[in-house]
Scaffold this motif. Structure first.
Motif, PDB file in Angstrom:
ATOM      1  N   VAL A 177      -6.686  -1.198   1.784  1.00 24.17           N
ATOM      2  CA  VAL A 177      -6.251  -2.520   2.229  1.00 24.17           C
ATOM      3  C   VAL A 177      -7.499  -3.230   2.725  1.00 24.17           C
ATOM      4  O   VAL A 177      -7.996  -2.950   3.814  1.00 24.17           O
TER       5      VAL A 177
ATOM      6  N   ALA B 297      -5.444  -0.339  -5.426  1.00 21.29           N
ATOM      7  CA  ALA B 297      -5.181   1.054  -5.776  1.00 21.29           C
ATOM      8  C   ALA B 297      -6.014   1.401  -7.006  1.00 21.29           C
ATOM      9  O   ALA B 297      -5.998   0.661  -7.995  1.00 21.29           O
TER      10      ALA B 297
ATOM     11  N   VAL C 208      -6.190   4.222  -2.180  1.00 22.08           N
ATOM     12  CA  VAL C 208      -5.538   2.937  -1.897  1.00 22.08           C
ATOM     13  C   VAL C 208      -6.228   2.320  -0.688  1.00 22.08           C
ATOM     14  O   VAL C 208      -6.293   2.938   0.384  1.00 22.08           O
TER      15      VAL C 208
ATOM     16  N   ALA D 194       0.835  -1.204   0.000  1.00 23.55           N
ATOM     17  CA  ALA D 194       0.000   0.000   0.000  1.00 23.55           C
ATOM     18  C   ALA D 194       0.869   1.253   0.000  1.00 23.55           C
ATOM     19  O   ALA D 194       0.553   2.243  -0.690  1.00 23.55           O
TER      20      ALA D 194
ATOM     21  N   VAL E 201      -4.728  -5.592  -1.512  1.00 21.69           N
ATOM     22  CA  VAL E 201      -4.359  -4.175  -1.597  1.00 21.69           C
ATOM     23  C   VAL E 201      -4.841  -3.648  -2.944  1.00 21.69           C
ATOM     24  O   VAL E 201      -4.429  -4.153  -3.995  1.00 21.69           O
TER      25      VAL E 201
END
Length: 436
Positions: A86, A101, A84, A73, A99
């Motif tokens: 998690v 993005a 982003v 991340a 993860v």
């Protein structure tokens, strides 16, 4: 990697500056894709691989899995990506992480494109699982592609999701969780691009082969992917159905999402062992696969953007897919034109006694048998490169040949514009791949 039995909108690329490049490609031109691929860096990619390897293990059952996800991340955020996440999910009694993005697209109604690879590793000694090839090499491809797009200030048409999947070695758990969330949230994905084990190449062999795994319903996408690899890298792609269910792309393909999967042709002899280290990898080979994958992503983002215009274009005015495609030198384009019924005040004949299709029982209109037709070819920067038709055409079906012998390899768009009335124009588009 898990092995188990059984209307045209051109790409806008800002801030392109040619920098040093590792493995040379076959293309040296003003092609915007080739320009962007120059930004793929051997050293940047290598640093991602070694950063993941430095954890010593990324096994899903080891206690450092939270630290690994946080590190990934951080890499996304260091590029300037702000969205982003998690995302946690359960596996047995442990918490695992994907993860994610996101680069938001300009066409909010369009489908998403997912670019993914798994970051967990496996070994018969779980606390010694460096996993440089399996699958730091694939996760690093995802990171490097995202880094290059951010460095070039690329603005995608479609929302791009760069995903590092957790717990793939436990049975594609992370990608299953993510794909199921897509369905639950009613999101649609037009393409999934997967990277798993792309770093091994036998030094005693001169070939630079890479396997492109294709799935039912995605053969055309795999051919496009192969064309991008052949055009923009020194690699030789091979279409195959091997490994279909062995990596995260399977979680998408089995749900009907078009997917392509990249994997090394010379399969690692040390995967799932403590010896899967970066000293055994061919980084120039791996970054060439990254370049091919990035070319595929750029072409697909531009192509997918045309799908909205294609779907909305009336069937009476059609532009068919060029043939052959991909092509080398010449390609044939076929289009259809019909006559029109156009409102004209004071001309034509009177419609009386019932309401016309224009809403006024006294509307006068004439039937015209010709249309003004414009058929032009554009590159991905939106620059016209050829005018094939520009003038009046009677109703009928036509074919025209485009000789692109003097043009660089890349993706082009054929744009048919038809005058549908005094103030209305119909646009239909098709994308084409020139591969020399």
């Amino acid at each position: 990697m898990t092995i188990r039995s059984s209307a045209f909108i051109p790409i806008l690329v800002a801030g392109l500056t040619v920098v040093g490049v590792g493995q040379s490609s076959r293309v040296r031109s003003a092609d915007p894709i080739a320009d962007m691929l120059q930004r793929v860096s051997d050293s940047s990619y290598t640093s991602y691989v070694k950063g993941l390897e430095a954890f010593s293990t990324r096994h899903a059952r080891q206690p450092n899995r939270d630290s690994v996800a946080s590190w990934i991340a951080h890499q996304f955020r260091a590029m300037g990506l702000t969205d982003v996440v998690v995302d946690s999910f359960a596996y047995d009694t442990t918490r695992q992480w994907n993860v994610i993005a996101t680069m938001a697209g300009t066409q909010l109604s369009a489908d998403e494109i997912v670019i993914g690879g798994h970051y967990d590793s496996q070994s018969f000694i779980p606390w010694q699982a460096p996993g440089a090839d399996d699958n730091a090499s694939g996760t690093s491809a995802v990171l490097e592609m995202a880094r290059v797009l951010r460095a070039c200030a690329y603005v995608p048409r479609h929302t791009l999701r760069f995903v590092a999947f957790g717990a793939e070695e436990m049975g594609l758990v992370g990608s299953e969780w993510f794909a199921s969330r897509l369905a639950y949230e009613l999101r649609t994905v037009s393409l999934m691009i997967n990277f798993d084990m792309i770093g091994t190449r036998r030094a005693d062999q001169p070939d630079r082969d890479v396997s492109v795994v294709w799935y039912d319903g995605a053969y055309d996408e795999a051919r496009r992917d192969s064309a991008m690899l052949s055009t923009y890298t020194t690699l030789t792609p091979t279409l195959t159905t091997a490994y279909r269910t062995a990596s995260d792309s399977w979680s998408f393909a089995k749900r009907g999402i078009k997917s392509v999967f990249h994997i090394e042709h010379d399969f690692s002899t040390v995967y799932h062992t403590p010896n899967d280290s970066s000293t055994r990898l061919d980084f120039a080979y791996a970054t060439d696969i990254v370049r091919g994958g990035l070319a595929m992503l750029l072409a697909s983002d531009a192509m997918a953007a045309t799908a909205i215009a294609e779907e909305s274009a009336p069937r009476e005015w059609s532009l068919e897919q060029n043939y052959p495609n991909p092509f080398n030198g010449e390609t044939v384009i076929r289009y259809q034109v019909v006559g029109s019924e156009e409102k004209e005040s004071g001309r034509g004949y009177q419609v009386s006694g019932e309401k016309s299709e224009f809403g006024d029982p006294n509307t006068q209109y004439q039937v015209t048998n010709t249309r003004h037709i414009s058929l032009r070819i554009y590159d991905l920067l939106g620059r016209p490169v050829a005018v094939l038709v520009n003038g009046e055409k009677p109703a009928g079906v036509y074919t025209v040949t485009w000789n692109a012998a003097g043009m660089p390899s890349g993706v082009y768009v054929a744009r048919l514009e038809v005058a549908a009335g005094s103030r209305e124009r119909i646009v239909d588009v098709k994308r084409m791949v020139l591969m020399k």
